[in-house]
Design a protein around this motif. Sequence first.
Motif, PDB file in Angstrom:
ATOM      1  N   SER A 255      35.725  38.170  63.962  1.00  0.00           N
ATOM      2  CA  SER A 255      36.147  39.541  64.219  1.00  0.00           C
ATOM      3  C   SER A 255      35.721  40.492  63.091  1.00  0.00           C
ATOM      4  O   SER A 255      35.531  41.684  63.316  1.00  0.00           O
ATOM      5  N   GLU A 256      35.570  39.974  61.858  1.00  0.00           N
ATOM      6  CA  GLU A 256      35.194  40.821  60.737  1.00  0.00           C
ATOM      7  C   GLU A 256      33.799  41.385  60.937  1.00  0.00           C
ATOM      8  O   GLU A 256      33.540  42.551  60.614  1.00  0.00           O
TER       9      GLU A 256
ATOM     10  N   ARG B  94      34.059  44.123  63.459  1.00  0.00           N
ATOM     11  CA  ARG B  94      34.659  45.323  62.864  1.00  0.00           C
ATOM     12  C   ARG B  94      33.640  46.099  62.045  1.00  0.00           C
ATOM     13  O   ARG B  94      33.552  47.320  62.135  1.00  0.00           O
ATOM     14  N   ARG B  95      32.847  45.392  61.225  1.00  0.00           N
ATOM     15  CA  ARG B  95      31.861  46.066  60.383  1.00  0.00           C
ATOM     16  C   ARG B  95      30.766  46.726  61.218  1.00  0.00           C
ATOM     17  O   ARG B  95      30.237  47.779  60.848  1.00  0.00           O
TER      18      ARG B  95
ATOM     19  N   THR C 204      32.843  45.377  69.704  1.00  0.00           N
ATOM     20  CA  THR C 204      33.738  44.279  70.064  1.00  0.00           C
ATOM     21  C   THR C 204      32.926  42.987  70.040  1.00  0.00           C
ATOM     22  O   THR C 204      31.692  43.015  70.190  1.00  0.00           O
TER      23      THR C 204
END
Length: 880
Positions: free
Chosen positions: A194-195, A198-199, A203
Amino acid sequence: MNILAIDDNCDNLITLEALVKEAFPFAKITCESVPEKAFDSALHNVPDIVLMDLLMPGTDGFTLCRRFKMNKTLQDSPVIFVTALKGDKDSRIKALEAGGEAFLLKPIDESELTAQIRAMMKIRLANLDKKDQKKRLETSLLLRTEELRKELEEKKRIEEALKSSEEGFKAILNATGDAAFMMDRNGNVIALNSELARRMGKTPEELIGRCLYDFMSSENAEFRKNMMDKVFETGEPVIFEDGRNGVIIESRVFPLKDEDGHVYKVVVFGRDITEHRKAENALAESEKRVRSKLDAILAPEGDIGTLELSDLLDIKSLQKIFDLFHSLSGIGVAIIDLDGKILLATGWQEICLKFHRRNPETLKNCIESDTVLSKAVPEGEYSLYKCKNGIWDAVTPIFVGGRHLGNLFLGQFFFDGEEPNLDFFRGQALKYGFNESEYLESLKKLPRFKRKTIANVMRFYSRLANLVSALGYSNVKLARSMEDLSRRQTEKESLSEQLVQSQKMESVGRLAGGIAHDFNNMLSVILGYTDITLRSLDKETVIYSQLSEIRKAAERSADLTRQLLAFAKKQTIQPKIVGLNSSVSEMLKILKRLIGEHIELSWSPGKDLWTVFMDPGQIDQILANLAVNSRDAIGNRGEIRISTSNVSLSRPIKPNPDFRKGDYVLLRFSDNGSGISEAHLEKIFEPFFTTKKVGEGTGLGLSTVYGAVRQNNGFIDVFSKPGEGTQFDIYLPKHESADPSPEDEPGSELKSSSGGSEAILMVEDETSILDLGKTMLESLGYKVACFSSPLDAISAVKTLGCEIDLLLTDVIMPDMNGKNLAKILSGIFPKMRHLYMSGYTSDVISKTGMLEDGLNFIQKPFSLDKLALAVRRALDSDPP
């Protein structure tokens, strides 16, 4: 201090309030006659101490105290019961059971009240501290419990993730704080956490199965694709950094291989190291500031360099002292540096804080008072003055090491009996836009003191300023006296290995410069008296032979001093015509001591060798550094070979950017040591480069050799292979003139060393050298007048009754240097020649301006023949 007084009798409250105010002028006291109102008041403004009547109508003191102690907000406020009941034991017990901490009997004794309040205040602070510690402990336990819970959950999550390969891999990626993903050779994302999503601002579903390069700029995509392709091609992990938009990402790329060993996927972990880099830069900047301060502290005695007052004072400790003094005296005080920076302050009045220092124009008046008006005050004294804002100030300067760094101020007051000029202050309010009523009200609050009080306080502050100055300077001097220890302790943590090693070399230079003067003076006495004695003896006697050995030992000692200074790079470069064979021969003994008995040294001088034009000390440096380098490369037993020859080069032996065609003297220095790898050959002349262990080498030896050779328009070729040894070929340009220098001309010293009958004035502050010089010069037939002080010499020359032909003077003397002495005496004796002598290193003399062209100079220690030669040359030279 916040005190709540509760009593149904208003007269008692008035008395109690007056007593408290008398004992504690700055305490805030709230008086309540109704218990219920008192309780509500305490909840809104929690008191530090409660003074409570025992018997009151309605709710008595026992009941009210219990309510206080049962309330979490008020339970830490100590309660002192105030009662007129004497000897009532039951009431005392009941009061203690209710939670009261102390009793006061009416009528109240002021000293007892003061003591009780101070004791209760300590209890109050102790209760609050205990409560705070308990709260911190509870918070710490909760945080640690939460951390353990998270760690257990994390461990459990990872263990569950590993049960299935694909899902397990995804869980592992999400278990790290880095952006992590798996991709194939085409850049398609197979798995991610998920990181990363996010960056990327996406999604996980938008990225899975897509080419990651499609979401990047073309430049970024090309750079990252090249790095990934490198891993696919080599099968080796890669680490690289990429900084964009102020963010630095460190990427670690690991290959995944199939059964045949081919890379088919890569796993990438991207860590944001921006803060880490900022911390590194901040640390480097901090080290730079510390080094700057340390350099200033370790500057020469009597000079505090670039240190500021804030660097020398313990501001926190002084602030506590001044706060305490203000609480006792009510007098405000401040320490301000010469730039107007307030280092500490206490007790400043409202008129300054609210008005004068907030308005830009009146602030200028304040800064002028802080800086300009205090400049003329002598050290140890004080000055009273009215600032431009119309208020009295007093100032005493703070000097450290003889330098004015700041001022200690007492201010913002009026004298007793002095009536302020209200028209002036009304004009101030109008001119600067102050609220007149508030401004004049703050003016009324200014304290008033007797002139005697201010005088006594300023005498105290003047002494305090002297003490502060002495302590600050003592810290500087203590730091200087512990320079070596301080360097090892401080620089071990904050400076790089290269800087530490460089400073060790500088320490050797300082040591050499420090011992040279006194050591050379002693050698001068030994050599001088030995020469004089030898002249009076038969060469066939035993004592002549023994004295000759003493002279040889003294000359060897002088030579060792010269070699030490050359090795430490402490001599000013003075090129001259040099025969390389003789220079190498003179260094052989030194080199054998450097390399040890386990290494054989062979020397093959070339025939009819050309001369070179360079400083002989630099030749010594080259040989010494190469010898140490070879010794370390050989380790145990081995051989070092030195040879010289003439060569004419029209093209380089090997590619070398420093090569110039021409005639050279070749100095070849080779060994059969461990050799140098090809990768290291390109770096060996770089400053601080070394392959030795920590503490075993500075990395400056070969760079010193390179610098000396290049300074003389030469160049170096290096040939080496691991296990086969190393050969340094040093090419020094041939000196075009074939004539030997006057100093090298055989017999020149003997030809010119005859004496004379001229009058010589000798000035030398070292008595032993003065006596020796007089004896030596008189033995040569000269008329000599000797003085140990330049001032004595100037006073006495007018009574000598003869012309002075030559001034022989030491360069560095206490009252006046030799150059200034010569200038003064030349006004009396225009035709007088000058000859300077010194035992200081030549770089020290150079800094005084004594080595300019055409100056007659003789270096201590000197023999009788050398003195005779120098004196004769000076007398035969043209007048200055």
